[in-house]
Motif scaffolding. Sequence first.
Motif, PDB file in Angstrom:
ATOM      1  N   ILE A  80      -8.405 -33.341  13.521  1.00  0.00           N
ATOM      2  CA  ILE A  80      -7.478 -32.476  12.796  1.00  0.00           C
ATOM      3  C   ILE A  80      -7.870 -32.386  11.321  1.00  0.00           C
ATOM      4  CG2 ILE A  80      -5.881 -34.407  12.387  1.00  0.00           C
ATOM      5  CD1 ILE A  80      -3.569 -32.370  12.559  1.00  0.00           C
ATOM      6  N   SER A  81      -7.816 -31.176  10.782  1.00  0.00           N
ATOM      7  CA  SER A  81      -7.947 -30.961   9.332  1.00  0.00           C
ATOM      8  C   SER A  81      -6.557 -30.686   8.795  1.00  0.00           C
ATOM      9  CB  SER A  81      -8.844 -29.758   9.028  1.00  0.00           C
ATOM     10  OG  SER A  81     -10.163 -29.979   9.452  1.00  0.00           O
ATOM     11  N   ILE A  82      -6.202 -31.370   7.720  1.00  0.00           N
ATOM     12  CA  ILE A  82      -4.908 -31.139   7.065  1.00  0.00           C
ATOM     13  C   ILE A  82      -5.170 -30.797   5.609  1.00  0.00           C
ATOM     14  CG2 ILE A  82      -2.668 -32.097   6.433  1.00  0.00           C
ATOM     15  CD1 ILE A  82      -2.883 -33.961   8.854  1.00  0.00           C
ATOM     16  N   LEU A  83      -4.772 -29.595   5.239  1.00  0.00           N
ATOM     17  CA  LEU A  83      -4.941 -29.136   3.868  1.00  0.00           C
ATOM     18  C   LEU A  83      -3.561 -29.017   3.231  1.00  0.00           C
ATOM     19  CD1 LEU A  83      -7.258 -27.701   5.774  1.00  0.00           C
ATOM     20  CD2 LEU A  83      -7.804 -26.574   3.617  1.00  0.00           C
ATOM     21  N   ASN A  84      -3.469 -29.430   2.003  1.00  0.00           N
ATOM     22  CA  ASN A  84      -2.180 -29.476   1.324  1.00  0.00           C
ATOM     23  C   ASN A  84      -2.122 -28.531   0.136  1.00  0.00           C
ATOM     24  OD1 ASN A  84      -0.796 -31.642   2.846  1.00  0.00           O
ATOM     25  ND2 ASN A  84      -2.501 -32.883   2.092  1.00  0.00           N
ATOM     26  N   CYS A  85      -0.907 -28.097  -0.159  1.00  0.00           N
ATOM     27  CA  CYS A  85      -0.685 -27.163  -1.258  1.00  0.00           C
ATOM     28  C   CYS A  85       0.707 -27.425  -1.830  1.00  0.00           C
ATOM     29  CB  CYS A  85      -0.801 -25.738  -0.731  1.00  0.00           C
ATOM     30  SG  CYS A  85      -0.506 -24.441  -1.938  1.00  0.00           S
ATOM     31  N   ASP A  86       0.810 -27.491  -3.128  1.00  0.00           N
ATOM     32  CA  ASP A  86       2.105 -27.670  -3.796  1.00  0.00           C
ATOM     33  C   ASP A  86       2.353 -26.497  -4.727  1.00  0.00           C
ATOM     34  OD1 ASP A  86       0.892 -30.839  -3.794  1.00  0.00           O
ATOM     35  OD2 ASP A  86       2.889 -30.469  -2.950  1.00  0.00           O
ATOM     36  N   TYR A  87       3.603 -26.153  -4.914  1.00  0.00           N
ATOM     37  CA  TYR A  87       3.935 -25.071  -5.833  1.00  0.00           C
ATOM     38  C   TYR A  87       5.102 -25.478  -6.713  1.00  0.00           C
ATOM     39  CZ  TYR A  87       7.541 -23.891  -2.346  1.00  0.00           C
ATOM     40  OH  TYR A  87       8.605 -23.928  -1.475  1.00  0.00           O
ATOM     41  N   THR A  88       5.194 -24.818  -7.839  1.00  0.00           N
ATOM     42  CA  THR A  88       6.247 -25.182  -8.796  1.00  0.00           C
ATOM     43  C   THR A  88       7.301 -24.091  -8.941  1.00  0.00           C
ATOM     44  OG1 THR A  88       4.884 -24.330 -10.603  1.00  0.00           O
ATOM     45  CG2 THR A  88       4.712 -26.692 -10.118  1.00  0.00           C
ATOM     46  N   ASN A  89       6.960 -22.869  -8.615  1.00  0.00           N
ATOM     47  CA  ASN A  89       7.877 -21.752  -8.838  1.00  0.00           C
ATOM     48  C   ASN A  89       8.843 -21.621  -7.662  1.00  0.00           C
ATOM     49  OD1 ASN A  89       9.122 -19.284  -9.283  1.00  0.00           O
ATOM     50  ND2 ASN A  89       7.259 -18.262  -9.946  1.00  0.00           N
ATOM     51  N   SER A  90      10.105 -21.885  -7.898  1.00  0.00           N
ATOM     52  CA  SER A  90      11.094 -21.848  -6.817  1.00  0.00           C
ATOM     53  C   SER A  90      11.378 -20.425  -6.338  1.00  0.00           C
ATOM     54  CB  SER A  90      12.396 -22.517  -7.260  1.00  0.00           C
ATOM     55  OG  SER A  90      12.883 -21.891  -8.426  1.00  0.00           O
ATOM     56  N   MET A  91      10.867 -19.426  -7.051  1.00  0.00           N
ATOM     57  CA  MET A  91      11.048 -18.036  -6.619  1.00  0.00           C
ATOM     58  C   MET A  91      10.056 -17.647  -5.519  1.00  0.00           C
ATOM     59  SD  MET A  91      13.561 -17.011  -8.377  1.00  0.00           S
ATOM     60  CE  MET A  91      13.532 -15.235  -8.153  1.00  0.00           C
ATOM     61  N   PHE A  92       9.015 -18.436  -5.332  1.00  0.00           N
ATOM     62  CA  PHE A  92       8.051 -18.111  -4.281  1.00  0.00           C
ATOM     63  C   PHE A  92       8.749 -18.176  -2.925  1.00  0.00           C
ATOM     64  CE2 PHE A  92       4.771 -17.497  -6.996  1.00  0.00           C
ATOM     65  CZ  PHE A  92       4.071 -18.601  -7.494  1.00  0.00           C
ATOM     66  N   ASP A  93       8.527 -17.140  -2.111  1.00  0.00           N
ATOM     67  CA  ASP A  93       9.176 -17.123  -0.806  1.00  0.00           C
ATOM     68  C   ASP A  93       8.253 -16.658   0.311  1.00  0.00           C
ATOM     69  OD1 ASP A  93      11.140 -14.190  -1.734  1.00  0.00           O
ATOM     70  OD2 ASP A  93       8.996 -14.478  -1.493  1.00  0.00           O
ATOM     71  N   TYR A  94       6.992 -16.456  -0.036  1.00  0.00           N
ATOM     72  CA  TYR A  94       6.033 -16.086   1.000  1.00  0.00           C
ATOM     73  C   TYR A  94       4.721 -16.768   0.665  1.00  0.00           C
ATOM     74  CZ  TYR A  94       4.112 -13.301   4.776  1.00  0.00           C
ATOM     75  OH  TYR A  94       3.569 -12.905   5.966  1.00  0.00           O
ATOM     76  N   PHE A 117      -7.651 -13.381   5.419  1.00  0.00           N
ATOM     77  CA  PHE A 117      -6.312 -13.868   5.762  1.00  0.00           C
ATOM     78  C   PHE A 117      -6.346 -14.698   7.039  1.00  0.00           C
ATOM     79  CE2 PHE A 117      -1.906 -14.160   6.307  1.00  0.00           C
ATOM     80  CZ  PHE A 117      -1.594 -13.819   7.616  1.00  0.00           C
ATOM     81  N   LEU A 118      -5.653 -15.819   6.979  1.00  0.00           N
ATOM     82  CA  LEU A 118      -5.643 -16.748   8.109  1.00  0.00           C
ATOM     83  C   LEU A 118      -4.259 -16.813   8.752  1.00  0.00           C
ATOM     84  CD1 LEU A 118      -7.801 -18.613   9.293  1.00  0.00           C
ATOM     85  CD2 LEU A 118      -7.032 -20.395   7.726  1.00  0.00           C
ATOM     86  N   ILE A 119      -3.280 -17.193   7.988  1.00  0.00           N
ATOM     87  CA  ILE A 119      -1.937 -17.388   8.508  1.00  0.00           C
ATOM     88  C   ILE A 119      -0.966 -17.380   7.334  1.00  0.00           C
ATOM     89  CG2 ILE A 119      -2.032 -19.930   8.375  1.00  0.00           C
ATOM     90  CD1 ILE A 119      -0.533 -19.977  11.106  1.00  0.00           C
ATOM     91  N   SER A 120       0.281 -17.021   7.604  1.00  0.00           N
ATOM     92  CA  SER A 120       1.275 -16.989   6.533  1.00  0.00           C
ATOM     93  C   SER A 120       2.602 -17.542   7.032  1.00  0.00           C
ATOM     94  CB  SER A 120       1.466 -15.555   6.037  1.00  0.00           C
ATOM     95  OG  SER A 120       1.951 -14.720   7.076  1.00  0.00           O
ATOM     96  N   ILE A 121       3.489 -17.771   6.092  1.00  0.00           N
ATOM     97  CA  ILE A 121       4.821 -18.244   6.447  1.00  0.00           C
ATOM     98  C   ILE A 121       5.817 -17.755   5.409  1.00  0.00           C
ATOM     99  CG2 ILE A 121       4.554 -20.462   5.222  1.00  0.00           C
ATOM    100  CD1 ILE A 121       6.156 -21.718   7.601  1.00  0.00           C
ATOM    101  N   SER A 122       6.961 -17.342   5.892  1.00  0.00           N
ATOM    102  CA  SER A 122       8.061 -16.945   5.029  1.00  0.00           C
ATOM    103  C   SER A 122       8.938 -18.166   4.760  1.00  0.00           C
ATOM    104  CB  SER A 122       8.871 -15.855   5.719  1.00  0.00           C
ATOM    105  OG  SER A 122      10.131 -15.723   5.141  1.00  0.00           O
ATOM    106  N   SER A 123       9.650 -18.135   3.649  1.00  0.00           N
ATOM    107  CA  SER A 123      10.471 -19.290   3.287  1.00  0.00           C
ATOM    108  C   SER A 123      11.685 -19.483   4.203  1.00  0.00           C
ATOM    109  CB  SER A 123      10.956 -19.154   1.842  1.00  0.00           C
ATOM    110  OG  SER A 123      11.724 -17.979   1.694  1.00  0.00           O
ATOM    111  N   ILE A 124      11.927 -18.526   5.091  1.00  0.00           N
ATOM    112  CA  ILE A 124      13.041 -18.716   6.035  1.00  0.00           C
ATOM    113  C   ILE A 124      12.617 -19.577   7.221  1.00  0.00           C
ATOM    114  CG2 ILE A 124      14.170 -16.575   5.365  1.00  0.00           C
ATOM    115  CD1 ILE A 124      13.115 -15.311   7.948  1.00  0.00           C
ATOM    116  N   LYS A 125      11.316 -19.869   7.297  1.00  0.00           N
ATOM    117  CA  LYS A 125      10.811 -20.710   8.378  1.00  0.00           C
ATOM    118  C   LYS A 125      10.270 -22.013   7.811  1.00  0.00           C
ATOM    119  CE  LYS A 125       9.288 -17.044  11.490  1.00  0.00           C
ATOM    120  NZ  LYS A 125       8.160 -16.563  12.307  1.00  0.00           N
TER     121      LYS A 125
END
Lengths: 116, 114
Positions: free
Chosen positions: B18-32, B46-54
Amino acid sequence: EPEVTQTPSHQVTQMGQEVILRCVPISNHLYFYWYRQILGQKVEFLVSFYNNEISEKSEIFDDQFSVERPDGSNFTLKIRSTKLEDSAMYFCASKKAGSLAKNIQYFGAGTRLSVL
Amino acid sequence: DQQVKQNSPSLSVQEGRISILNCDYTNSMFDYFLWYKKYPAEGPTFLISISSIKDKNEDGRFTVFLNKSAKHLSLHIVPSQPGDSAVYFCAASAAADSWGKLQFGAGTQVVVTP
């Protein structure tokens, strides 16, 4: 599969010269973008374009930069008087219209701009 | 401007693991949030995306997890294949930014070894 096409793949220019980078977005897309990546740095947003006008631009996108959609297919980025620090990879991207909840942008292969 | 951070510049993983890649963000307005893969001399794909509702989205070998409270997302690739060797970028956008500009992380170079 439709793709974003960029030409040329590599552009070499002298400082102070004008360059035009060209892009053909995916045909049914309505939002267009330019990004750039300076070697060793992040991909940075430059400008977005919708309905034949700039919708947003970054601080990088100063008066030396302009964009145009001269016909129904091409989308160009012009740099009027290039500087050494403009050397970078420039990526064009496009996106379908529709819900901004699904902000998937498709990128071209990029144009490497080398300013000497 | 460090709104999106990928703190691991590189990751080496054996084929099949398994490869696990991590990402952190600071802007709470980001939703996608999106993951892009980039080979040398090519543009980001483009590989994959996620909305903040999931909190999870899966597509074949790729799964993205989102932890909004921690402002953290991760990409899991299972099983890793040699063709997965590339630079992976995390990107984010905010619906409030109505024109959809993407903020990118610095990228993680993944090397899958046989």
